[in-house]
Design a protein around this motif. Structure first.
Motif, PDB file in Angstrom:
ATOM      1  N   LEU A 165       0.704  -1.234   0.070  1.00 62.73           N
ATOM      2  CA  LEU A 165      -0.074   0.088  -0.078  1.00 62.73           C
ATOM      3  C   LEU A 165       0.771   1.208   0.028  1.00 62.73           C
ATOM      4  CD1 LEU A 165      -2.896   1.354   0.208  1.00 62.73           C
ATOM      5  CD2 LEU A 165      -2.861   1.091   2.688  1.00 62.73           C
ATOM      6  N   LYS A 166       1.980   1.187   0.724  1.00 61.97           N
ATOM      7  CA  LYS A 166       2.893   2.490   0.547  1.00 61.97           C
ATOM      8  C   LYS A 166       3.350   2.976  -0.732  1.00 61.97           C
ATOM      9  CE  LYS A 166       7.360  -0.009   1.232  1.00 61.97           C
ATOM     10  NZ  LYS A 166       8.529  -0.500   2.113  1.00 61.97           N
ATOM     11  N   TYR A 167       3.105   1.975  -1.499  1.00 59.54           N
ATOM     12  CA  TYR A 167       3.531   2.679  -3.079  1.00 59.54           C
ATOM     13  C   TYR A 167       2.140   3.436  -3.698  1.00 59.54           C
ATOM     14  CZ  TYR A 167       7.846  -0.232  -2.855  1.00 59.54           C
ATOM     15  OH  TYR A 167       9.010  -0.810  -2.455  1.00 59.54           O
ATOM     16  N   HIS A 168       1.175   2.990  -3.420  1.00 58.32           N
ATOM     17  CA  HIS A 168       0.038   3.423  -3.688  1.00 58.32           C
ATOM     18  C   HIS A 168      -0.244   4.836  -3.528  1.00 58.32           C
ATOM     19  CE1 HIS A 168      -0.438  -0.860  -4.472  1.00 58.32           C
ATOM     20  NE2 HIS A 168      -0.962  -0.625  -5.708  1.00 58.32           N
ATOM     21  N   GLU A 169      -0.176   4.964  -1.933  1.00 59.15           N
ATOM     22  CA  GLU A 169      -0.080   6.024  -1.135  1.00 59.15           C
ATOM     23  C   GLU A 169       0.658   7.155  -1.883  1.00 59.15           C
ATOM     24  OE1 GLU A 169       0.642   4.803   2.579  1.00 59.15           O
ATOM     25  OE2 GLU A 169      -1.407   4.420   3.047  1.00 59.15           O
ATOM     26  N   ALA A 170       2.071   6.833  -2.244  1.00 57.74           N
ATOM     27  CA  ALA A 170       3.159   7.597  -2.758  1.00 57.74           C
ATOM     28  C   ALA A 170       2.665   7.960  -4.148  1.00 57.74           C
ATOM     29  CB  ALA A 170       4.397   6.978  -2.680  1.00 57.74           C
ATOM     30  N   ALA A 171       2.145   7.385  -4.813  1.00 63.42           N
ATOM     31  CA  ALA A 171       1.752   7.591  -6.488  1.00 63.42           C
ATOM     32  C   ALA A 171       0.621   8.406  -6.137  1.00 63.42           C
ATOM     33  CB  ALA A 171       1.300   6.335  -6.999  1.00 63.42           C
TER      34      ALA A 171
END
Length: 216
Positions: A165-171
């Motif tokens: 999820l941390k990648y989606h939050e950053a995107a």
């Protein structure tokens, strides 16, 4: 005016046989059959939790889900639209391109270019005013000095899993930083959907009970 209610749920597959969240339910949620999607254990559990939480048909509802949670959110927006007023769905890493979500519901999807799960629907998400897809790409910050974005802690090791999820939050955060009018419009609509005084948070857990025919 009707009181606005917010409902937040977390879907989690704990690997147990009686869990309502798992690959079997995910396959049902992605079925072309509305009846099969609606009757998936995971969808029924969330719908039942919403009912028990007191969500009314006229209440504004936003559903947010990661991975299988996003598939559940898309299924409810598709097949429970006559029961609940689902105004906005936000998904992260969820294969929902084939869900027949009404144009009355706004959809904000976040996907990473190299993650497998979000590609399981085999096609691209619809692109229109009410459905926006944000696609993120992971690059090494020191690759050429020209990259912009948000830094992510990759201390988990060299084998990064961009479905995290941390990648989606950053995107999503980076898309807002870039000032995309479409992304900002969706962000404003989402914030408008959940606007109101905070009342509280409830957590719901369910198990699948198997009964032999003829049992009470």
């Amino acid at each position: 005016m009707p009181q606005a209610r917010r409902f937040a749920g977390v879907a989690c597959d704990d690997g147990q046989k009686d869990s309502p969240f798992g690959w079997i339910q995910n396959a049902e949620l992605m079925s072309a059959s509305a009846a099969q999607r609606r009757n998936a254990d995971s969808a029924r559990l969330v719908a039942q939790a919403m009912h028990q939480a007191g969500v009314q048909p006229e209440d504004s509802v936003a559903l947010i889900g990661h991975s299988q949670g996003g598939i559940v959110a898309a299924a409810l927006a598709s097949d429970y639209a006559d029961t609940y007023r689902i105004e906005h769905v936000v998904t992260a890493g969820s294969p929902i391109a084939n869900h027949p979500i009404s144009s009355n519901t706004w959809v904000t999807s976040v996907e990473m270019d190299d993650e497998l799960v979000a590609a399981l629907d085999g096609t691209s998400n619809p692109a229109n005013d009410h459905w926006v897809t944000i696609r993120g790409t992971v690059t090494d910050g020191d690759s050429d000095g020209l990259c912009t974005g948000r830094a992510i802690d990759d201390s988990d090791g060299p084998y990064r899993l961009t479905h995290d999820l941390k990648y989606h939050e950053a995107a999503l955060g980076h898309a807002l930083d870039l000032g995309s009018p479409a992304v900002q419009q969706h962000n404003d609509h989402f914030r408008g959907t959940i606007a109101g005084d905070y009342v509280g948070t409830t957590y719901w857990q369910g198990r699948v009970a198997h009964h032999t025919p003829g049992e009470d």
